[in-house]
Write a protein that holds these residues in place. Structure first.
Motif, mmCIF file in Angstrom:
data_model
loop_
_atom_site.group_PDB
_atom_site.id
_atom_site.type_symbol
_atom_site.label_atom_id
_atom_site.label_comp_id
_atom_site.label_asym_id
_atom_site.label_seq_id
_atom_site.Cartn_x
_atom_site.Cartn_y
_atom_site.Cartn_z
ATOM 1 N N ASN A 1 5.046 2.920 -8.647
ATOM 2 C CA ASN A 1 3.858 3.219 -7.874
ATOM 3 C C ASN A 1 4.176 3.694 -6.463
ATOM 4 O O ASN A 1 3.414 4.437 -5.868
ATOM 5 C CB ASN A 1 2.962 1.977 -7.797
ATOM 6 C CG ASN A 1 2.364 1.648 -9.153
ATOM 7 O OD1 ASN A 1 2.253 2.526 -9.996
ATOM 8 N ND2 ASN A 1 1.973 0.393 -9.356
ATOM 9 N N HIS B 1 1.407 10.227 -0.604
ATOM 10 C CA HIS B 1 0.581 9.395 0.278
ATOM 11 C C HIS B 1 -0.299 10.319 1.110
ATOM 12 O O HIS B 1 0.205 11.180 1.839
ATOM 13 C CB HIS B 1 1.444 8.537 1.206
ATOM 14 C CG HIS B 1 0.638 7.567 2.012
ATOM 15 N ND1 HIS B 1 0.394 6.270 1.595
ATOM 16 C CD2 HIS B 1 -0.011 7.715 3.196
ATOM 17 C CE1 HIS B 1 -0.355 5.660 2.491
ATOM 18 N NE2 HIS B 1 -0.618 6.523 3.483
ATOM 19 N N ALA C 1 -3.751 3.965 -5.729
ATOM 20 C CA ALA C 1 -4.264 2.988 -4.757
ATOM 21 C C ALA C 1 -5.171 3.708 -3.778
ATOM 22 O O ALA C 1 -4.930 4.877 -3.434
ATOM 23 C CB ALA C 1 -3.122 2.309 -4.021
ATOM 24 N N GLU D 1 -7.391 2.769 -0.153
ATOM 25 C CA GLU D 1 -7.765 1.792 0.875
ATOM 26 C C GLU D 1 -8.679 2.474 1.887
ATOM 27 O O GLU D 1 -8.339 3.528 2.425
ATOM 28 C CB GLU D 1 -6.519 1.261 1.579
ATOM 29 C CG GLU D 1 -6.831 0.210 2.644
ATOM 30 C CD GLU D 1 -5.580 -0.297 3.348
ATOM 31 O OE1 GLU D 1 -5.719 -1.090 4.294
ATOM 32 O OE2 GLU D 1 -4.467 0.135 2.958
ATOM 33 N N ARG E 1 -2.832 6.703 -2.460
ATOM 34 C CA ARG E 1 -1.582 6.995 -3.175
ATOM 35 C C ARG E 1 -1.957 7.734 -4.457
ATOM 36 O O ARG E 1 -2.669 7.198 -5.302
ATOM 37 C CB ARG E 1 -0.810 5.722 -3.500
ATOM 38 C CG ARG E 1 -0.204 5.062 -2.282
ATOM 39 C CD ARG E 1 1.071 4.289 -2.648
ATOM 40 N NE ARG E 1 0.884 3.362 -3.739
ATOM 41 C CZ ARG E 1 0.485 2.099 -3.605
ATOM 42 N NH1 ARG E 1 0.220 1.628 -2.398
ATOM 43 N NH2 ARG E 1 0.349 1.319 -4.648
#
Length: 724
Positions: free
Chosen positions: A153, A158, A189, A191, A215
């Motif tokens: 992962n 990014h 991911a 956030e 990500r």
């Protein structure tokens, strides 16, 4: 042919040679990625240049070969002997296509096109991609982004985005951009960053305060990801950091960039590590500083803005420096056509003759100032001569490296394992000599491989390494260049050679020959010990042609052999065929020139009987030849004779002359074809007086002395037996 096409053909052949050299190394070093990249770059250069001159038949064929090479460098296919052989044949075909272009033909002939189509069919086998299984796209993606069988992962893109406050007022929904990202890959991911949120009483309901850290796992490029945010690019802060696995890929792509002068930012954009928008932002930041402040390098600015890694910038800067240094070296050299160099050498030769004439007239005039002036002129002419000859000097290594392909192909055909070892590739000699020595060397190398090197099983049975060895050596010796072709094979079978010579009537059964005389029988026309002549060679078949071609270059070829250990062919050639330093001597009214590099010393011949052909030179027997007798000059013997001691191939001999006139710059003029059977004469030259002087062939004179010495020795040994 226009100039652009001419330049393409010349440089294209150089690229094909580089491609062939790389492919030959590929079998020995299949994991050398730098070599694979250089092969790809050579093919890419040929394809691009052929497109520029609109030669579509070369462009189309090279494009197919380039596709296979691209898969090879990406690791999608593996190096194999079959693939290397196919790519080498593609190089050969491209050479034939360039011949077609050079001949001015619009399209290749039918047989060339048919050969190309056959190669394209073979290439297509390496372009077949296995059918993807269910979920194949996901498997393909995870193939790049996995380690140990599972998804890593952390090895993902990014994305850091901070949407501007006017996003919502413009009718754009930040979540729509996030949903669009899922079309490129999988969001691992997400956030939400609320740092920009103000206090509740200060919040504007129409303003956007959101930011995200994402990500994303995808095979898309950085530019593809940036295009997702095109509509809000001016109203957001966006940073895209590649996965760790991409860093190595960027470094690799930078090394594979063409050898063109590019700015650092352009290189980063070309390899995909930087987008054009990021570069424009960096350049704007660079230019926004005050005039009093020193301007920061663009690389440092991009690193500070965290849009590209430091390692990638350093690799691009290093590549930029190498290209600039290479261009600087290339700028100091120019291409000159060979015929222009030949014309220059001819003019320098005439200048040498004219200078010698002026110097002679000055000496006769007795005017000191004129003599001094002409001596300075002679020295300058000599310097011009040396510089002009140096222009035609080329390294023999280019000729030697061509045999890598020969050794590979012939060893495959014969089923033998043979290595080629090259030494002295930096040795220089005249371009005209290099061009003419290729065919004789080819014959000798193929002979060594076919009939010199044994099969692997036979070598092991004889206690040798299974892999045979052929060596090409070159070095300078006594003003000549020496080329050796050495093999560690079975050597020449003396008994078999002698018996074959007896059968052909070349020698009598009762005749006694030394080992070297037996070996030298292979130079006889049509001589061969091979029972069945192959399509490659026959030890002795055509060897007389080899020696004759070498002798036409004023050279010699000798052979030595040890049965069971190998064979060595030694070729001696003059460094140049145009102008040499000579030593002028006289016999009667005639004058002769001896190559100065072969002259050791001069001594006076005192108290020697006219019927003796040798003398004691400080404890060493020195055989000599009298030019007066050899050329049947009928003048009376002078009161004093001199001996010029010469050396060739480690053997000394003397040349008896009347006068010693000293050093002389010699312009070699070839003799007419009707004089080709003369022995002892290597050419002619014109003296300052306008008279013609003959240039002595020291090699044949030394060999003549050696043969006479052997005959005298055999006669002295046979005389007692006859008396008995």
């Amino acid at each position: 042919m226009d100039e652009l096409t001419s330049v393409f053909i010349q440089e294209g052949r150089e690229q094909l040679q580089a491609m062939e050299d790389g492919l030959l190394q590929l079998e020995q070093q299949p994991d050398n990625h730098d070599n694979i990249n250089s092969i790809f770059r050579a093919a890419h250069t040929v394809k691009g240049a052929s497109g520029v001159i609109e030669c579509h038949f070369i462009e189309a064929f090279t494009h197919k070969a380039e596709n296979v090479l691209d898969r090879l460098r990406n690791g999608e296919i593996q190096v194999s002997s079959e693939l290397t052989g196919l790519l080498l044949r593609c190089c050969d075909h491209l050479g034939r296509l360039m011949d077609v272009l050079e001949a001015g033909q619009a399209e290749p002939p039918a047989e060339v096109s048919a050969a190309g189509n056959t190669l394209l069919e073979e290439l297509s086998a390496y372009m077949v991609t296995p059918e993807p299984s269910a979920g194949g796209m996901v498997e393909a993606e995870s193939e790049v982004e996995t380690s140990g069988g599972g998804v890593v992962n952390t090895d993902s893109w990014h994305i850091s985005v901070r949407f501007g406050p006017h996003m919502l007022r413009g009718g754009m929904d930040p979540l729509s951009f996030l949903r669009y990202l899922t079309s490129l890959g999988e969001i691992l991911a997400l956030e939400t960053i609320p740092d920009a949120l103000p206090a509740a009483d200060e919040m504007d309901p129409e303003a956007c305060y959101l930011g995200f850290e994402i990500r994303l796992q995808t095979r898309a490029t950085k530019a593809d990801i940036e295009r997702v945010f095109d509509f809000c690019r001016d109203d957001c802060e966006l940073r895209i950091l590649p996965p760790n696995s991409k860093l190595t890929e960027y470094l690799k792509l930078i090394q594979e960039l063409p050898e063109d002068e590019m700015r650092l930012g352009e290189m980063l954009v070309r390899c995909g590590a930087l987008t054009q928008h990021e570069l424009d932002d960096g350049l704007s930041s660079q230019q926004s500083g005050t005039s009093d402040e020193p301007t920061s390098p663009i690389g440092e600015i991009l690193i500070e803005q965290k849009v590209v890694q430091k390692e990638v910038v350093e690799a691009a800067a290093s590549k930029q420096t190498r290209v600039q240094e290479k261009k600087a070296v290339e700028a100091r050299s120019i291409r000159v056509q060979a015929d222009k160099l030949d014309q220059l050498i001819d003019l320098v030769g005439e200048l040498v003759i004219a200078g010698a004439s002026a110097n002679l007239l000055a000496q006769r005039s007795g005017q000191g100032e004129l003599v001094e002036s002409t001596s300075i002129l002679s020295r300058l002419v000599e310097n011009i001569r040396d510089a002009a000859l140096q222009l035609r000097m080329v390294q023999i290594g280019e000729t030697f490296t061509r045999f890598n392909r020969v050794v590979r192909d012939v060893s495959k055909e014969l089923g033998k394992e043979i290595d080629l070892v090259i030494s002295g590739a930096e040795t220089e000699l005249d371009k005209s000599v290099v061009e003419k020595i290729g065919d004789p060397l080819m014959h000798l190398v193929r002979n060594s491989m076919d009939h010199g090197i044994e099969a692997g099983d036979a070598r092991e049975a004889a206690g040798k390494s299974r892999r045979g060895r052929v060596e090409l050596n070159a070095y300078h010796d006594s003003g000549s260049i020496v080329i050796e072709v050495v093999d560690d094979g079975r050597g020449l079978p003396r008994d078999k050679i002698l018996q074959k010579a007896i059968d052909k009537g070349l020698v009598q059964p009762t005749q006694t020959l030394t080992d070297q005389e037996i070996i030298n029988l292979i130079w006889e026309p049509g001589f061969s010990t091979v029972e069945q002549v192959t399509n490659l060679s026959g030890r002795g078949v055509g060897m007389d042609v080899v020696r004759r071609n070498i002798q036409s270059l004023r050279g010699s070829c000798e052979v030595s052999s040890v049965e069971g250990q190998g064979c060595t062919f030694t070729i001696r050639l003059p460094l140049t065929l145009a102008i040499i330093d000579g030593f002028l001597v006289g016999v009667g009214k005639a004058s002769y020139v001896i190559p100065l590099d072969m002259v050791i010393e001069c001594i006076e011949l005192n108290g020697q009987s006219n019927d003796r052909n040798f003398l004691n030179l400080r404890g060493e027997v020195l055989p000599f030849v009298r030019l007066r007798e050899m050329f049947e000059i009928e003048d009376e013997y002078p009161a004093r004779e001199n001996i010029v001691v010469v050396q060739f191939a480690g053997q000394k001999a003397g040349i008896v002359v009347d006068q010693l006139h000293g050093e002389f710059q010699t312009v070699i003029k070839p003799l007419s074809g009707i004089f080709r059977h003369l022995r002892g004469i290597g050419g002619s030259t014109i003296l300052g007086t306008g008279e013609v002087s003959l240039i002595l062939d020291v090699q044949s004179l030394v060999q003549r002395n050696n043969r006479r010495e052997e005959r005298d020795m055999n006669s002295s040994l046979a005389a007692p037996r006859q008396g008995a």
